[in-house]
Write an enzyme that holds these catalytic residues in place. Structure first.
Site, mmCIF file in Angstrom:
data_model
loop_
_atom_site.group_PDB
_atom_site.id
_atom_site.type_symbol
_atom_site.label_atom_id
_atom_site.label_comp_id
_atom_site.label_asym_id
_atom_site.label_seq_id
_atom_site.Cartn_x
_atom_site.Cartn_y
_atom_site.Cartn_z
ATOM 1 N NE ARG A 246 -94.743 -102.648 73.201
ATOM 2 C CZ ARG A 246 -94.834 -101.532 72.480
ATOM 3 N NH1 ARG A 246 -94.463 -100.383 72.980
ATOM 4 N NH2 ARG A 246 -95.283 -101.588 71.229
ATOM 5 C CE1 TYR B 152 -78.883 -111.703 91.092
ATOM 6 C CE2 TYR B 152 -79.264 -109.986 89.460
ATOM 7 C CZ TYR B 152 -79.367 -111.300 89.860
ATOM 8 O OH TYR B 152 -79.940 -112.220 89.032
ATOM 9 C CG ASP C 79 -81.385 -104.125 94.225
ATOM 10 O OD1 ASP C 79 -82.315 -104.537 94.948
ATOM 11 O OD2 ASP C 79 -80.958 -104.752 93.240
ATOM 12 C CE LYS D 108 -84.372 -112.831 93.223
ATOM 13 N NZ LYS D 108 -83.267 -111.873 93.145
HETATM 14 C C1 LIG Z 1 -82.487 -111.294 92.054
HETATM 15 C C2 LIG Z 1 -81.984 -109.915 92.191
HETATM 16 C C3 LIG Z 1 -82.049 -109.008 91.130
HETATM 17 C C4 LIG Z 1 -82.549 -109.417 89.761
HETATM 18 O O1 LIG Z 1 -83.905 -109.658 89.776
HETATM 19 P P1 LIG Z 1 -84.634 -110.697 88.745
HETATM 20 O O2 LIG Z 1 -86.056 -110.568 89.149
HETATM 21 O O3 LIG Z 1 -84.035 -112.033 89.018
HETATM 22 O O4 LIG Z 1 -84.343 -110.211 87.381
HETATM 23 C C5 LIG Z 1 -81.611 -107.717 91.348
HETATM 24 N N1 LIG Z 1 -81.126 -107.333 92.548
HETATM 25 C C6 LIG Z 1 -81.028 -108.179 93.587
HETATM 26 C C7 LIG Z 1 -80.465 -107.703 94.880
HETATM 27 C C8 LIG Z 1 -81.452 -109.498 93.448
HETATM 28 O O5 LIG Z 1 -81.345 -110.346 94.475
#
Ligand SMILES: *Cc1c(COP(=O)(O)O)cnc(C)c1O
Length: 384
Positions: A73, A124, A196, A221
């Protein structure tokens, strides 16, 4: 940031910018390499005889004692290779998490009791959902603002604000924030800024260079890029802050899977190539979509590989479109090599600041004429 006995607080924002921009050069590689070259090479094992070119998958929950890792961890060589590569591209130190939302919650967990978070009114849904949940349970307060309206953001910034959360471009409205101006103003009132950077990726935007304290990624993504792994990350240049965030990851346990980190690192080796094609496809499609009769509005910032459209036929048309395409896959998520689309408001948690008729397109790396043929014939059906 307000203090409390129970809730750990972020350390104060240092007056001077903590580290020089650029981040460390990849181990043993020449300095001054372009981002494309670093995407291919950062985070690899040293060039020594018989070393594997790629960091192998290390499946280990326990290490021999008295080293730096001790337990699974606390660290893993495969995560660390991914972190080195992402940190290099963002110009900071990266920490991997089990998902983007795990990374988001690690940051929000550090906000002091009753502290005020300034956040986008459209972003998001998982991030806004976490904020709403924390607010409902009396942990923190939030103030929502249109982050693309810089004047409104500055007007909403006062001494009470502990953390400013930016998403740019926003999901799914694709609004763009003036990250640099917001960071400067936020630091003046002693607030931290989190960006983000999922939609832009470090190849199109480097928020740490623009003054952000922490960058958040859903590596699920574009970074991983093949719709096969969930992974998140935080990146910062502030060593003290990195230590605090690592401590929370150790304690809360939202650590990445080894295979996921390995897959994301493999995906990042072609990030520049995938983005180049996807962005070119998106630019071409955005222009053609704007001229199609079924499309009322195109939301496209002029860069990136995401395009959102609002259909003249409303929610019904937006629900029908993904069922009419044959190549474009009706699916959520984004940033994969394959083109996908969905009506975002089909999700109950989607903010009402998103149009009911909005279809979000994640443009992939296929041939643009094949993509247009499929999409335009589905759109033709809606007006025909
Ligand atoms: C998908 C997404 C998240 C969350 O990410 P996960 O890997 O699905 O937990 C956060 N911010 C944005 C802009 C996203 O598109």
């Amino acid at each position: 940031m307000s203090d409390s006995d129970q809730t750990p607080s972020l350390p104060a924002v240092p007056d001077d910018s903590p580290l020089a921009p650029g981040g460390p050069a990849p181990d043993g590689l020449p300095a001054g390499l372009s981002a494309a070259t670093r995407a291919v090479h950062a985070g690899r094992p040293a060039h020594v005889p018989d070393a594997p070119l790629n960091e192998p998958l290390t499946m280990a929950s326990v290490y021999v004692a008295t080293g730096d890792r001790e337990y699974g961890r606390y660290g893993n060589p495969t995560w660390q290779a991914f972190e080195a590569a992402l940190g290099d591209l963002e110009g900071g130190d990266a920490l991997a998490f089990s998902s983007g939302l795990a990374a988001v919650s690690c940051v929000l967990d550090l906000v002091g009791q009753d502290a005020l978070v300034l956040a986008p009114d459209a972003a998001y849904q998982g991030t806004l959902g976490q904020l709403a949940d924390l607010e409902m349970r009396g942990r923190l307060r939030s103030r929502l603002v249109d982050v693309s309206d810089t004047e409104a953001v500055l007007a909403a910034l006062d001494d009470d604000v502990a953390l400013v959360w930016i998403e740019s471009p926003t999901n799914p409205n694709l609004d763009v924030a003036d990250v640099e101006a917001i960071c400067a103003a936020a630091h003046e009132v002693g607030a931290y800024v989190v960006v983000d950077n999922t939609f832009a990726t470090p190849l199109l935007q480097q928020p740490l260079d623009q003054g952000a304290d922490i960058v958040v990624h859903s590596a699920t993504k574009y970074l991983a890029g093949h719709s096969d792994a969930l992974l998140g990350a935080l990146v910062t240049r502030d060593e003290q802050l990195r230590g605090v965030l690592k401590g929370r990851r150790d304690l809360l346990g939202a650590v990445p899977g080894t295979l996921e980190a390995w897959l994301a690192l493999r995906g990042m080796r072609t990030l520049h190539l995938r983005l180049e094609r996807a962005c070119a496809n998106a630019a071409e499609l955005a222009g053609r979509l704007a001229r199609h009769d079924a499309v009322g509005r195109v939301r496209y910032p002029g860069w990136g590989a995401m395009v959102s459209i609002e259909l003249g036929g409303g929610a019904l048309a937006a629900d029908l479109l993904p069922r009419k395409t044959r190549l474009w896959v009706h699916a959520t998520s984004l940033g994969g090599v394959e083109s996908t689309l969905e009506r975002r408001r089909r999700w109950a948690g989607e903010p009402r600041t998103v149009s009911d008729a909005l279809v979000r397109l994640s443009v992939g790396v296929e041939d643009v004429e094949d993509l247009w043929a499929d999409l335009s014939s589905a759109l033709d059906d809606l007006v025909g």
